[in-house]
Design an enzyme around this catalytic site. Sequence first.
Site, PDB file in Angstrom:
ATOM      1  CG  HIS A  87      -8.434  -3.091  -2.268  1.00 27.63           C
ATOM      2  ND1 HIS A  87      -9.459  -2.536  -3.060  1.00 27.63           N
ATOM      3  CD2 HIS A  87      -8.436  -2.556  -1.163  1.00 27.63           C
ATOM      4  CE1 HIS A  87      -9.966  -1.451  -2.384  1.00 27.63           C
ATOM      5  NE2 HIS A  87      -9.239  -1.493  -1.198  1.00 27.63           N
ATOM      6  CG  ASN A 142     -12.335  -0.696   3.911  1.00 27.57           C
ATOM      7  OD1 ASN A 142     -12.765  -1.284   5.121  1.00 27.57           O
ATOM      8  ND2 ASN A 142     -11.230  -0.304   3.705  1.00 27.57           N
ATOM      9  CG  ASP A 193      -2.090   1.113   1.075  1.00 26.71           C
ATOM     10  OD1 ASP A 193      -3.114   0.469   0.844  1.00 26.71           O
ATOM     11  OD2 ASP A 193      -1.861   2.215   1.266  1.00 26.71           O
TER      12      ASP A 193
END
Length: 114
Positions: free
Chosen positions: A100, A87, A30
């Site tokens: 993801h 999410n 990330d």
Amino acid sequence: MTACLFCSIAAGEVSASFVHQDELVIAFRDINPQAPTHILVVPREHIVSAAELSAVQDPVWARLLHVSQQLAAAEGIVESGYRIVTNVGRDAGQSVSHLHLHLLGGRAMSWPPG
Ligand code: 5GP
Ligand code: ZN
């Protein structure tokens, strides 16, 4: 250039720090890590979120989990523990509309999440 950031990363049009690539799934670090280990595990196929998964994509979902498991071992966070998060939509704070898994570890985390 595709409109979707993670499709662009999967296509090699946008650079990323890859830690895994296979025919179904890619994984990369990330850009704004929230823990010492913060890896995004992403299907190559454009699927908006977990809410859009159908039974024909069961192999993709299984691969996402198995790659996460393998990366957790590679990162050395199995014994200390880790979190796998995906999410879905606005209330969860999904900011990239391409499914993801966040693999997070390397520090103690609180519950419930914010
Ligand atoms: P979401 O908010 O959708 O659950 O997660 C999206 C994640 O993508 C965020 O954690 C964010 O830091 C990460 N991200 C956004 N843009 C980029 C990028 O260009 N490269 C990488 N490696 N990560 C990104
Ligand atoms: Zn996409």
